[in-house]
Design a protein around this motif. Structure first.
Motif, PDB file in Angstrom:
ATOM      1  N   TRP A  40       0.798  -1.223   0.000  1.00 22.40           N
ATOM      2  CA  TRP A  40       0.000   0.000   0.000  1.00 22.40           C
ATOM      3  C   TRP A  40       0.835   1.279   0.000  1.00 22.40           C
ATOM      4  N   PRO A  41       1.828   1.454   0.879  1.00 18.23           N
ATOM      5  CA  PRO A  41       2.583   2.718   0.865  1.00 18.23           C
ATOM      6  C   PRO A  41       3.230   3.013  -0.487  1.00 18.23           C
ATOM      7  N   ALA A  42       3.879   2.005  -1.070  1.00 16.56           N
ATOM      8  CA  ALA A  42       4.571   2.226  -2.342  1.00 16.56           C
ATOM      9  C   ALA A  42       3.579   2.389  -3.494  1.00 16.56           C
ATOM     10  N   TRP A  43       2.549   1.554  -3.516  1.00 21.17           N
ATOM     11  CA  TRP A  43       1.554   1.595  -4.600  1.00 21.17           C
ATOM     12  C   TRP A  43       0.799   2.924  -4.590  1.00 21.17           C
ATOM     13  N   SER A  44       0.358   3.353  -3.429  1.00 25.48           N
ATOM     14  CA  SER A  44      -0.417   4.589  -3.344  1.00 25.48           C
ATOM     15  C   SER A  44       0.425   5.804  -3.723  1.00 25.48           C
ATOM     16  N   LYS A  45       1.705   5.784  -3.363  1.00 25.34           N
ATOM     17  CA  LYS A  45       2.592   6.898  -3.720  1.00 25.34           C
ATOM     18  C   LYS A  45       2.764   6.980  -5.235  1.00 25.34           C
ATOM     19  N   ALA A  46       2.884   5.815  -5.880  1.00 28.50           N
ATOM     20  CA  ALA A  46       3.069   5.782  -7.332  1.00 28.50           C
ATOM     21  C   ALA A  46       1.795   6.202  -8.067  1.00 28.50           C
ATOM     22  N   MET A  47       0.629   5.840  -7.513  1.00 24.44           N
ATOM     23  CA  MET A  47      -0.643   6.092  -8.192  1.00 24.44           C
ATOM     24  C   MET A  47      -1.198   7.497  -7.943  1.00 24.44           C
ATOM     25  N   ALA A  48      -0.847   8.112  -6.840  1.00 27.16           N
ATOM     26  CA  ALA A  48      -1.454   9.376  -6.423  1.00 27.16           C
ATOM     27  C   ALA A  48      -1.423  10.482  -7.483  1.00 27.16           C
ATOM     28  N   PRO A  49      -0.345  10.636  -8.277  1.00 24.35           N
ATOM     29  CA  PRO A  49      -0.306  11.753  -9.230  1.00 24.35           C
ATOM     30  C   PRO A  49      -1.385  11.704 -10.308  1.00 24.35           C
ATOM     31  N   PHE A  50      -2.009  10.540 -10.510  1.00 26.39           N
ATOM     32  CA  PHE A  50      -2.931  10.388 -11.636  1.00 26.39           C
ATOM     33  C   PHE A  50      -4.405  10.529 -11.244  1.00 26.39           C
ATOM     34  N   TRP A  51      -4.695  10.553  -9.955  1.00 27.59           N
ATOM     35  CA  TRP A  51      -6.078  10.470  -9.507  1.00 27.59           C
ATOM     36  C   TRP A  51      -6.473  11.683  -8.671  1.00 27.59           C
ATOM     37  N   ALA A  52      -7.688  12.192  -8.910  1.00 24.27           N
ATOM     38  CA  ALA A  52      -8.216  13.296  -8.111  1.00 24.27           C
ATOM     39  C   ALA A  52      -8.562  12.796  -6.708  1.00 24.27           C
ATOM     40  N   ASP A  53      -8.521  13.679  -5.749  1.00 33.08           N
ATOM     41  CA  ASP A  53      -8.888  13.308  -4.382  1.00 33.08           C
ATOM     42  C   ASP A  53     -10.335  12.818  -4.351  1.00 33.08           C
ATOM     43  N   GLY A  54     -10.556  11.672  -3.716  1.00 34.23           N
ATOM     44  CA  GLY A  54     -11.911  11.159  -3.575  1.00 34.23           C
ATOM     45  C   GLY A  54     -12.546  10.697  -4.869  1.00 34.23           C
ATOM     46  N   PHE A  55     -11.740  10.387  -5.895  1.00 35.53           N
ATOM     47  CA  PHE A  55     -12.281   9.928  -7.172  1.00 35.53           C
ATOM     48  C   PHE A  55     -13.192   8.702  -6.976  1.00 35.53           C
ATOM     49  N   THR A  56     -14.058   8.479  -7.939  1.00 33.91           N
ATOM     50  CA  THR A  56     -14.971   7.326  -7.894  1.00 33.91           C
ATOM     51  C   THR A  56     -14.469   6.233  -8.826  1.00 33.91           C
TER      52      THR A  56
END
Length: 414
Positions: A40-56
């Protein structure tokens, strides 16, 4: 100098890659290469730049919607990757429009290894193909909404869980690339023609109107040699007649008051896609289930390649659909009429019937013995010579075996 000028001229003629495609390209490599998928820590850090906060993230039944990275990670993401570990994604359609819309079609090749949607993997862990589509809506350069669909009925079918009556059309598992040299994935943004998207959009939207709202059975927006990869439980049509007889007519009969709700629609070049809902009353038999009178909202995702050279009756050279791919969340639709299709796969008898390994001879010798006993006399007389040939080849292989230090290639499919 002349060569440089030609290169610059060709570059100027190419369409600019839509911004939304650049975002998807960056994000998709993390998904397709399974980078840190269970960290989770590594995956979420890598994915965060592409997704809006609270996306569906809107997946198929029984997973439904999640909001934000953490909910998605704990929901569909982990469940899917544990059920289908290391899946190989083959992307054959990829559309992008401006800064707001994108969509794609892929299929996943994988062994079914763990429980999915509450249904255990078959004992044989079969190799299956999973139909996958995504529709994206962007805001401020990030993904705000993502519909993702896989064909649950087709997954169950390949595992030996037959949760619907036999399909009227063959297969329902196919998800093949378009019959056109438009790039892989199609369309190649570098070579789409300006203006094609609007012509294709008109034809595609009119097809949706005719087929799903007006309940027409003329299929006038479809090419005579059309190929329609339909959902599991319905199958694939290779003519207008098959499409009308086995898909449109049963759908119109079952939901005579159906309306259409569009969630997303995008076009690039002569390709279009839409995420839409068929909303109506279940007033007739559909896929073996008698009318219930209940209101149903069927989630659908569909892409099409439009042949813009074809004429349409009453419109002229407006283009017809040559290839199309449709998914329907049939399992969710059935829950709305009070039928739990997945429970059919969980019954003990279904578990026993689920794909078992085919019986194989205990050894090659056993197989050879069976073959020899059934061989004609002429073949039986040739066996001694064949045996000598096998021995000779084995000796030659040893003589020509590569010496230590020779260059060797690793197996391509290791």
């Amino acid at each position: 100098m002349m060569r440089l000028c030609c290169i610059l001229l060709l570059s100027a003629c190419r369409a600019e890659l839509p911004e939304v495609k650049k975002v998807i390209d960056g994000m998709a490599v993390i998904i397709r290469e399974h980078i840190q998928w269970n960290n989770w820590p590594a995956w979420s850090k890598a994915m965060a730049p592409f997704w809006a906060d609270g996306f569906t993230y809107d997946f198929v039944y029984p997973y439904g919607k999640t909001h934000g990275l953490r909910d998605w990670y704990l929901g569909e993401h982990l469940h899917y990757n544990e059920a289908f570990p290391g899946f190989k994604s083959t992307n054959f359609l990829f559309l992008g429009e401006g800064s707001k819309f994108s969509s794609l079609q892929s299929y996943h090749t994988v062994q079914w290894n763990g429980s999915f949607a509450g249904v255990p993997a078959p004992k044989s862990k079969p190799l299956i193909k999973i139909k996958d589509l995504d529709f994206y809506i962007f805001k401020d350069g990030k993904i705000e909404y993502n519909w993702c669909m896989v064909d649950v009925v087709a997954i169950m079918q390949q595992g030996g869980y037959h949760i619907l009556p036999p399909a009227p059309l063959p297969d329902g598992i196919n998800y093949v690339p378009p019959r056109a040299m438009d790039g892989i994935p199609s369309p190649d943004s570098n070579y789409v023609k300006p203006g094609d998207a609007e012509v294709a959009r008109k034809a595609y939207k009119q097809m949706l109107e005719d087929d799903f709202v007006q309940k027409s059975s003329a299929a006038r927006w479809w090419a005579d040699d059309m190929v329609w990869d339909g959902p599991g439980g319905i199958g694939d049509a290779k003519s207008r007649k098959e499409y009308v007889q086995h898909f449109l007519v049963p759908l119109h009969t079952a939901f005579p008051d159906a309306k259409l709700e569009i969630g997303s629609l995008d076009c690039e070049g002569n390709y279009c896609g839409a995420l839409f809902y068929i909303v109506g009353t279940h007033a007739g038999t559909w896929l073996g289930e008698a009318a219930t009178g209940k209101s149903v909202r069927i989630k659908c995702g569909m892409h099409a390649r439009i042949d813009l050279n074809l004429e349409v009756e009453g419109c002229g050279q407006c283009g017809r659909i040559a290839d199309a791919w449709l998914q329907m969340d049939i399992v969710e639709a059935f829950t709305q009429i009070g039928v739990d299709l997945l429970s059919r796969a969980k019954q003990p008898e279904a578990q026993e019937m689920a794909a078992e390994p085919e019986a194989q001879p205990e050894s090659l010798a056993d197989e050879a013995e069976v073959s020899l006993s059934e061989a004609p006399g002429s073949l039986a007389r040739a066996i001694p010579s064949l045996c000598c040939l096998v021995v000779l080849l084995a000796v030659m292989a040893k003589l020509f075996k590569a010496a230590p230090g020779s260059i060797s290639q690793e197996p391509l499919l290791a």
